[in-house]
Design a protein around this motif. Sequence first.
Motif, PDB file in Angstrom:
ATOM      1  N   GLY A  60      22.484 -23.117   8.859  1.00  0.00           N
ATOM      2  CA  GLY A  60      22.775 -24.221  10.970  1.00  0.00           C
ATOM      3  C   GLY A  60      22.319 -25.363  10.682  1.00  0.00           C
ATOM      4  N   ASP A  61      21.424 -24.897  11.636  1.00  0.00           N
ATOM      5  CA  ASP A  61      20.704 -26.917  11.692  1.00  0.00           C
ATOM      6  C   ASP A  61      19.345 -26.124  11.533  1.00  0.00           C
ATOM      7  OD1 ASP A  61      22.411 -28.282  12.362  1.00  0.00           O
ATOM      8  OD2 ASP A  61      22.298 -27.768  14.231  1.00  0.00           O
ATOM      9  N   PHE A  62      19.024 -25.379   9.910  1.00  0.00           N
ATOM     10  CA  PHE A  62      17.963 -25.640   9.267  1.00  0.00           C
ATOM     11  C   PHE A  62      17.122 -26.032   9.005  1.00  0.00           C
ATOM     12  CE2 PHE A  62      14.700 -23.730   5.970  1.00  0.00           C
ATOM     13  CZ  PHE A  62      14.809 -23.469   5.996  1.00  0.00           C
ATOM     14  N   LEU A  63      15.385 -26.875   8.777  1.00  0.00           N
ATOM     15  CA  LEU A  63      15.177 -27.835   7.924  1.00  0.00           C
ATOM     16  C   LEU A  63      13.796 -27.010   7.132  1.00  0.00           C
ATOM     17  CD1 LEU A  63      14.903 -31.316   8.176  1.00  0.00           C
ATOM     18  CD2 LEU A  63      12.753 -30.164   8.225  1.00  0.00           C
ATOM     19  N   GLY A  64      13.946 -27.096   6.217  1.00  0.00           N
ATOM     20  CA  GLY A  64      12.239 -26.636   4.709  1.00  0.00           C
ATOM     21  C   GLY A  64      11.776 -28.115   4.889  1.00  0.00           C
ATOM     22  N   ILE A  65      10.948 -28.168   4.599  1.00  0.00           N
ATOM     23  CA  ILE A  65       9.881 -29.386   4.149  1.00  0.00           C
ATOM     24  C   ILE A  65       8.959 -28.896   3.002  1.00  0.00           C
ATOM     25  CG2 ILE A  65       8.403 -31.692   4.066  1.00  0.00           C
ATOM     26  CD1 ILE A  65       9.557 -32.231   6.921  1.00  0.00           C
ATOM     27  N   CYS A  66       8.642 -29.312   1.139  1.00  0.00           N
ATOM     28  CA  CYS A  66       8.126 -28.476   0.773  1.00  0.00           C
ATOM     29  C   CYS A  66       7.152 -29.557  -0.492  1.00  0.00           C
ATOM     30  CB  CYS A  66       9.155 -27.953  -0.763  1.00  0.00           C
ATOM     31  SG  CYS A  66       8.292 -27.055  -1.446  1.00  0.00           S
ATOM     32  N   PRO A  67       6.078 -29.056  -0.283  1.00  0.00           N
ATOM     33  CA  PRO A  67       5.182 -30.247  -0.822  1.00  0.00           C
ATOM     34  C   PRO A  67       5.146 -30.333  -2.741  1.00  0.00           C
ATOM     35  CG  PRO A  67       4.086 -28.305  -0.505  1.00  0.00           C
ATOM     36  CD  PRO A  67       5.415 -28.139   0.386  1.00  0.00           C
ATOM     37  N   LEU A  68       5.902 -31.318  -3.220  1.00  0.00           N
ATOM     38  CA  LEU A  68       5.819 -31.194  -4.748  1.00  0.00           C
ATOM     39  C   LEU A  68       4.596 -31.550  -6.073  1.00  0.00           C
ATOM     40  CD1 LEU A  68       9.092 -33.238  -4.515  1.00  0.00           C
ATOM     41  CD2 LEU A  68       8.892 -31.257  -5.284  1.00  0.00           C
ATOM     42  N   PRO A  69       4.312 -30.609  -6.287  1.00  0.00           N
ATOM     43  CA  PRO A  69       3.190 -30.452  -7.185  1.00  0.00           C
ATOM     44  C   PRO A  69       2.482 -31.663  -7.540  1.00  0.00           C
ATOM     45  CG  PRO A  69       5.279 -28.851  -8.205  1.00  0.00           C
ATOM     46  CD  PRO A  69       4.820 -29.387  -7.190  1.00  0.00           C
ATOM     47  N   HIS A  70       1.132 -32.232  -7.198  1.00  0.00           N
ATOM     48  CA  HIS A  70       1.086 -33.086  -8.259  1.00  0.00           C
ATOM     49  C   HIS A  70       1.173 -34.325  -7.916  1.00  0.00           C
ATOM     50  CE1 HIS A  70      -1.087 -30.244 -10.914  1.00  0.00           C
ATOM     51  NE2 HIS A  70       0.119 -30.093 -11.232  1.00  0.00           N
ATOM     52  N   THR A  71       2.257 -35.249  -6.652  1.00  0.00           N
ATOM     53  CA  THR A  71       2.946 -36.141  -6.390  1.00  0.00           C
ATOM     54  C   THR A  71       2.242 -36.237  -4.997  1.00  0.00           C
ATOM     55  OG1 THR A  71       4.507 -35.119  -4.734  1.00  0.00           O
ATOM     56  CG2 THR A  71       4.880 -35.385  -7.327  1.00  0.00           C
ATOM     57  N   GLU A  72       2.732 -37.441  -4.386  1.00  0.00           N
ATOM     58  CA  GLU A  72       2.231 -37.293  -2.746  1.00  0.00           C
ATOM     59  C   GLU A  72       3.953 -37.290  -2.388  1.00  0.00           C
ATOM     60  OE1 GLU A  72       1.048 -41.342  -1.828  1.00  0.00           O
ATOM     61  OE2 GLU A  72       0.087 -41.415  -3.174  1.00  0.00           O
ATOM     62  N   ASP A  73       4.374 -35.919  -2.625  1.00  0.00           N
ATOM     63  CA  ASP A  73       5.840 -36.142  -2.023  1.00  0.00           C
ATOM     64  C   ASP A  73       6.182 -35.290  -1.186  1.00  0.00           C
ATOM     65  OD1 ASP A  73       6.500 -38.906  -3.395  1.00  0.00           O
ATOM     66  OD2 ASP A  73       7.857 -38.282  -4.468  1.00  0.00           O
ATOM     67  N   PHE A  74       7.477 -34.926  -0.454  1.00  0.00           N
ATOM     68  CA  PHE A  74       6.989 -33.568  -0.291  1.00  0.00           C
ATOM     69  C   PHE A  74       8.735 -33.455  -0.794  1.00  0.00           C
ATOM     70  CE2 PHE A  74       3.504 -33.554   1.798  1.00  0.00           C
ATOM     71  CZ  PHE A  74       3.437 -31.990   2.705  1.00  0.00           C
ATOM     72  N   GLN A  75       9.459 -32.449  -0.296  1.00  0.00           N
ATOM     73  CA  GLN A  75      11.178 -32.482  -0.779  1.00  0.00           C
ATOM     74  C   GLN A  75      11.756 -31.789   0.349  1.00  0.00           C
ATOM     75  OE1 GLN A  75      13.743 -29.290  -2.810  1.00  0.00           O
ATOM     76  NE2 GLN A  75      14.255 -30.632  -4.219  1.00  0.00           N
ATOM     77  N   LEU A  76      12.747 -32.848   0.880  1.00  0.00           N
ATOM     78  CA  LEU A  76      13.053 -32.198   2.801  1.00  0.00           C
ATOM     79  C   LEU A  76      14.707 -31.610   1.935  1.00  0.00           C
ATOM     80  CD1 LEU A  76      13.576 -34.453   6.135  1.00  0.00           C
ATOM     81  CD2 LEU A  76      15.488 -33.247   4.554  1.00  0.00           C
ATOM     82  N   ALA A  77      14.945 -30.489   3.082  1.00  0.00           N
ATOM     83  CA  ALA A  77      16.286 -29.793   2.967  1.00  0.00           C
ATOM     84  C   ALA A  77      16.482 -29.562   3.921  1.00  0.00           C
ATOM     85  CB  ALA A  77      16.424 -28.646   1.760  1.00  0.00           C
ATOM     86  N   ALA A  78      17.800 -29.792   4.378  1.00  0.00           N
ATOM     87  CA  ALA A  78      17.939 -29.741   5.735  1.00  0.00           C
ATOM     88  C   ALA A  78      19.443 -29.354   5.632  1.00  0.00           C
ATOM     89  CB  ALA A  78      18.070 -30.672   6.645  1.00  0.00           C
ATOM     90  N   GLY A  79      20.642 -28.472   6.536  1.00  0.00           N
ATOM     91  CA  GLY A  79      21.717 -27.853   7.102  1.00  0.00           C
ATOM     92  C   GLY A  79      22.159 -28.941   8.219  1.00  0.00           C
ATOM     93  N   PHE A  80      23.239 -28.404   8.120  1.00  0.00           N
ATOM     94  CA  PHE A  80      24.376 -29.070   9.535  1.00  0.00           C
ATOM     95  C   PHE A  80      25.173 -27.925  10.152  1.00  0.00           C
ATOM     96  CE2 PHE A  80      22.550 -32.772   7.217  1.00  0.00           C
ATOM     97  CZ  PHE A  80      21.980 -33.195   8.680  1.00  0.00           C
ATOM     98  N   ALA A  81      25.231 -27.747  11.066  1.00  0.00           N
ATOM     99  CA  ALA A  81      25.943 -26.384  11.561  1.00  0.00           C
ATOM    100  C   ALA A  81      27.113 -26.868  11.635  1.00  0.00           C
ATOM    101  CB  ALA A  81      24.869 -25.747  12.951  1.00  0.00           C
ATOM    102  N   ASP A  82      27.582 -28.480  11.940  1.00  0.00           N
ATOM    103  CA  ASP A  82      28.789 -28.656  12.197  1.00  0.00           C
ATOM    104  C   ASP A  82      29.128 -30.015  10.833  1.00  0.00           C
ATOM    105  OD1 ASP A  82      30.988 -30.112  12.973  1.00  0.00           O
ATOM    106  OD2 ASP A  82      30.006 -31.212  14.062  1.00  0.00           O
ATOM    107  N   PRO A  83      30.957 -29.282  10.479  1.00  0.00           N
ATOM    108  CA  PRO A  83      30.888 -29.392   9.309  1.00  0.00           C
ATOM    109  C   PRO A  83      31.854 -30.892   8.897  1.00  0.00           C
ATOM    110  CG  PRO A  83      32.141 -27.282   9.674  1.00  0.00           C
ATOM    111  CD  PRO A  83      31.358 -27.593  10.460  1.00  0.00           C
ATOM    112  N   SER A  84      31.958 -31.342  10.347  1.00  0.00           N
ATOM    113  CA  SER A  84      32.664 -33.150  10.175  1.00  0.00           C
ATOM    114  C   SER A  84      31.175 -33.906  10.312  1.00  0.00           C
ATOM    115  CB  SER A  84      32.679 -32.784  12.005  1.00  0.00           C
ATOM    116  OG  SER A  84      31.689 -32.930  12.768  1.00  0.00           O
TER     117      SER A  84
END
Length: 520
Positions: free
Chosen positions: A247-271
Amino acid sequence: MAAVNPGDSTATPAETDVLIVGAGPTGLALALDLARHGVRALVVERADALFPGSRGKGIQPRTQEVFDDLGVLDALRAGGGTYPVGMVWKDGRRQGEHRMFDEVEATEADPYAGFALMVPQWRTQEILYARLVELGGGVAFGRELVGLVQDADGVTADFASGPPVRARYAVAADGGRSAVRRALGIGMTGETVDPAPAVVADIRVSGLDRDNWHFFPPTGPTGPADGEGGKGDKGGKGGKGGGGLGGDFLGICPLPHTEDFQLAAGFADPSTEPDLSLDGIRKLVATRTHLSADDVTEVRWASDFRPRAAMADRFRDGRVFLAGDAAHVHSPAGGQGLNTSVQDAYNLAWKLAAVLRGAAPAALLDSYEEERMPIAAQMLGLSTGVHRGEVRRGAATQQLGLGYRGSALAVETRADLPEEALRAGDRAPDGNRAGIRLFDAFRGPHWTLLTVGTDTQVPDLPGTRTVRFPAYEAYGTGVFLVRPDGYVGWAGESAGAIGSAGSVGSARGLAEYAARVGVA
């Protein structure tokens, strides 16, 4: 020397033993392993630099064993870390922890079990590349393949710029949209795992700690995902579901030994057509979390995709092999794609080396497709199950139980073995007895002749390391010839045991088997 015009197919070709198209984890691991075997390999990459994103960040225990053998595990551990515990959020409040992995205990035989290593893919590639350079190899960047032909003696590849390349064999490691696969006319058969799009991005963001993987489900803590492409976990901490982008889920994960996060998101609407710009990612975060748009300060890399599971109709066409995403495309859920791909390379390298040096017949290369296609199909099913919330991560996703018992290269000569016994075709377990660690003995491009709990005489096989090991329950008793990729090729009570019938598997005794697979 005369100047060579870009794309001039009339120029004298550069020559190499193996041409590897693609400098992702698959191509780099293959080139590195071939270098250990003394094989000349040329890696060509369409892009001007290594892939910049964190995409495939999970390194499973079996792949850690492979990387240990290739000499890069210490660097990966230094540049990576453990998966953080998930934290579910709702309306700006922490709702509780979410654990995505079933617990698996490490043992003497399986020392890396239960430990999935998180390393951004760009860092994994940098470490593999550095090791390749250390061994005298490299990558030719900015080389886009535009044509490939083969004959009885080799393969000739043409590029948009630079001279052609002539190689005895070629390997397509150029991803899911493989130019090599298309040139060969090999189809892909599969399915759309999820018709809705997903986004993965590397971002800089304030307002979140780096101790947790932060989950923002669309409706409360009903079981978030891992941010790698699957449906919501049906079971929370202990249910059946596997977790992922639903669906419209979102996750934000810290990436080790960096200042970055990995964002991952889904969308419920296929269009939906995801906006990957800084403003688009800011709006996405502000809409689905308690953070403000301004909390996202940078988007360093972003990609959108629609999860798909597909496999090439064959993994070989004459002198050309498909490996990694060129051969099988996974949903990212469960972290199986990169791991399966690296193990393709690990399976193929020693076989190419044995044939190229004239130690084994060309028929040995038939075993690559025979062994890897069933594994790829199994892992595709697993990834899809995790994505759809039907499977939780645990022993199966660690890949330690995969093997090649049905392969023509697996010769088991012992009779009446108990069901749980180690057999030819199985992964060779670790062990530490009498001052000998088996993984240390296996490390390197050689075969290992291992006796366990027996003083039986064994032949002197050239280029093979012989190890005498005391009785050990993980092996039982007997003689085991361990392949360079860490699987038991031949097993018997003694070195003179007679194998069962079937192509390479018809070798009558250890010495004959060794000759058939290029040990001598």
